[in-house]
Design an enzyme around this catalytic site. Structure first.
Site, PDB file in Angstrom:
ATOM      1  CG  HIS A  57     -10.533 -18.473  -3.741  1.00  0.00           C
ATOM      2  ND1 HIS A  57      -9.779 -17.361  -3.427  1.00  0.00           N
ATOM      3  CD2 HIS A  57     -11.812 -18.032  -3.883  1.00  0.00           C
ATOM      4  CE1 HIS A  57     -10.562 -16.293  -3.388  1.00  0.00           C
ATOM      5  NE2 HIS A  57     -11.792 -16.669  -3.679  1.00  0.00           N
TER       6      HIS A  57
ATOM      7  CG  HIS B  47     -14.457 -16.380  -7.492  1.00  0.00           C
ATOM      8  ND1 HIS B  47     -14.112 -15.047  -7.574  1.00  0.00           N
ATOM      9  CD2 HIS B  47     -14.449 -16.679  -6.164  1.00  0.00           C
ATOM     10  CE1 HIS B  47     -13.909 -14.570  -6.354  1.00  0.00           C
ATOM     11  NE2 HIS B  47     -14.113 -15.543  -5.488  1.00  0.00           N
ATOM     12  CD  GLU B  48     -15.335 -20.140  -4.672  1.00  0.00           C
ATOM     13  OE1 GLU B  48     -14.374 -20.406  -3.917  1.00  0.00           O
ATOM     14  OE2 GLU B  48     -16.056 -19.138  -4.515  1.00  0.00           O
TER      15      GLU B  48
END
Length: 454
Positions: A25, A21-22
């Protein structure tokens, strides 16, 4: 040992999902020219860190292992007064609204992409799956009234091919949520001509199912269950009641207590109900039929005494679902899409009161499932990670302040109005979002504890 495996399986799954997920980003932020100050696995105080790369980004592990974050150069969080003009160009708030949207959306999209990759890999490798052959409980059941019979093989639902039992269950649940009828393609053995089959199309109404039915085993409400073979012993445990009675692997139990047995499930039910009592069995061994008296051991389960013979039964008929790479990617993408839409629908029905809030689960339940699937095998565990990755992606897209979806809502309003959301509105929304998230977390923990106790 089981507890240790559960904790380890949970940490591996959670760590993988947070990092992916990170990384979503982080990657898009770098592509958009935004400076990344820190990449943290975990929340709270940093306990270990190292700096790498031209920007000397801090890669950190933090104390609270439930989550993670990417810290960008952001005027709302840091003093940027001393930065050069070149550095200021890399500040998050100075980017176009479309770049900000891309950076925020990249996290959930990375979770969806991970699910697609995992599902695609499983389909390409091959997934063992029970065939979509059914058992019908009674002549009064909706399935029987619709024309379904024991041993029918369901080959399609609304003209879409069914690949296995879980696929059949999923397709029926999707239609049941919409209270739409299901047109089933059925393959049935012809009793007059051995080795031949009849192709039938039957309509199964699903509007009689309530929301509570969908939260449990809704197929049993329709009178349907997976077709099980005759009660055949796959294994007889050394020293168990079955071995003491003289049972052997390969034995087929034809009768128990003078009653003919339809399948292994019926036999298991009779054994459980005969704790400490003599159960006369008619057993087929090869070409011979034997009468054997067995006394099931008395075992306590959830405060109730049940009987056990310490034997393992053969399971349902299995098949290997395996597709070429390009088809696997298509199936993995479709599975991820369908699961995401189903999750959004269930959340919507929770808001309208059609589905109970008891379905919200927290880390305790997720850890329990992680442990169970890891003990079952790699395929089950990978499937679990893919499903949780989808749930994480959906959750982060919810329009709740503090989540990615809340910020995406702000930026969407900025696109529509041509100006950013006011700081005052943002502060109020952040507090409301924090309160809502704390309430949801408390509810999830409460549901976890209730499940654990019950």
């Amino acid at each position: 040992m089981i507890l240790l495996q559960t904790i380890l399986a949970f940490m591996v799954a959670l760590g993988t999902l947070v990092v992916i997920h990170e990384l979503g980003h982080y990657t898009v932020a770098r592509l958009c020219g935004v400076k990344v100050l820190r990449f943290s696995v975990g929340m709270g105080k940093v306990v270990f860190s190292r700096r790498f790369g031209p920007d000397q980004t801090e890669w950190a592990i933090s104390a609270l292992p439930l989550g993670g974050y990417v810290k960008l150069l952001d005027a709302r969080e840091q003093d940027i007064g001393s930065l050069s003009e070149q550095e200021l160009k890399r500040e998050f708030c100075r980017q176009s609204v479309w770049k900000r949207i891309a950076i925020l959306a990249a996290g959930p999209l990375a979770n969806f992409l991970l699910a697609i990759v995992l599902f695609s890999g499983l389909y390409f490798h091959g997934v063992p799956e029970p065939v979509s052959k059914i058992q019908v409980s009674s002549e009064q059941s909706p399935a029987y009234v619709a024309g379904l019979r024991a041993g029918d093989l369901v080959t399609s639902v609304n003209n879409v091919p069914v690949l296995g039992w879980s696929d059949l269950r999923w397709k029926l649940m999707e239609l049941a949520l919409e209270k739409a009828p299901a047109s089933l393609g059925v393959k049935r053995a012809n009793r007059d001509r051995a080795g031949t089959y009849d192709q039938l199309t039957l309509s199964l109404p699903l509007d009689q199912l309530s929301s509570k039915d969908l939260e449990a085993d809704f197929l049993s409400k329709l009178g349907m269950s997976i077709s099980l073979p005759k009660a055949t012993l796959a294994e007889v445990m050394p020293g168990g009641a079955g071995m003491k009675a003289g049972l052997k692997p390969g034995d087929v139990i034809l009768q128990a207590g003078g009653k003919n047995l339809a399948d292994a499930q019926q036999f298991t039910g009779m054994v459980r109900a005969s704790a400490g009592q003599t159960l006369d069995l008619l057993v087929k061994r090869g070409v011979d039929e034997l009468n054997i008296d067995a006394v099931p051991d008395v075992v306590e389960e959830n405060g109730t005494k049940i009987g056990r013979l310490q034997v393992a039964m053969t399971g349902p008929e299995m098949q290997l679902i395996q597709t070429p790479l390009w088809q696997s990617v298509g199936r993995g993408t479709q599975k991820t899409w369908d699961t995401s839409i189903m999750t959004f629908k269930m959340l919507g029905k929770m808001l309208t009161g059609e589905v109970s809030w008891k379905n919200i689960t927290g880390p305790i339940t997720i850890a329990d499932y992680a442990g169970q699937t890891s003990r079952t095998g790699a395929i089950s565990y990978i499937s679990f990670i893919a499903l949780i990755s989808i749930s994480l992606g959906v959750m982060n897209l919810l329009p709740i302040p503090l989540l990615d979806g809340g910020h995406l809502l702000y930026y969407s309003l900025e696109v529509l109005t041509g100006k950013p959301v006011s700081e005052r509105f943002g502060e109020i929304a952040q507090r409301a979002g924090a309160a809502l998230l704390m309430t949801l977390m408390a509810l999830a923990f409460f549901n976890d504890i209730v499940r654990l106790v019950s």
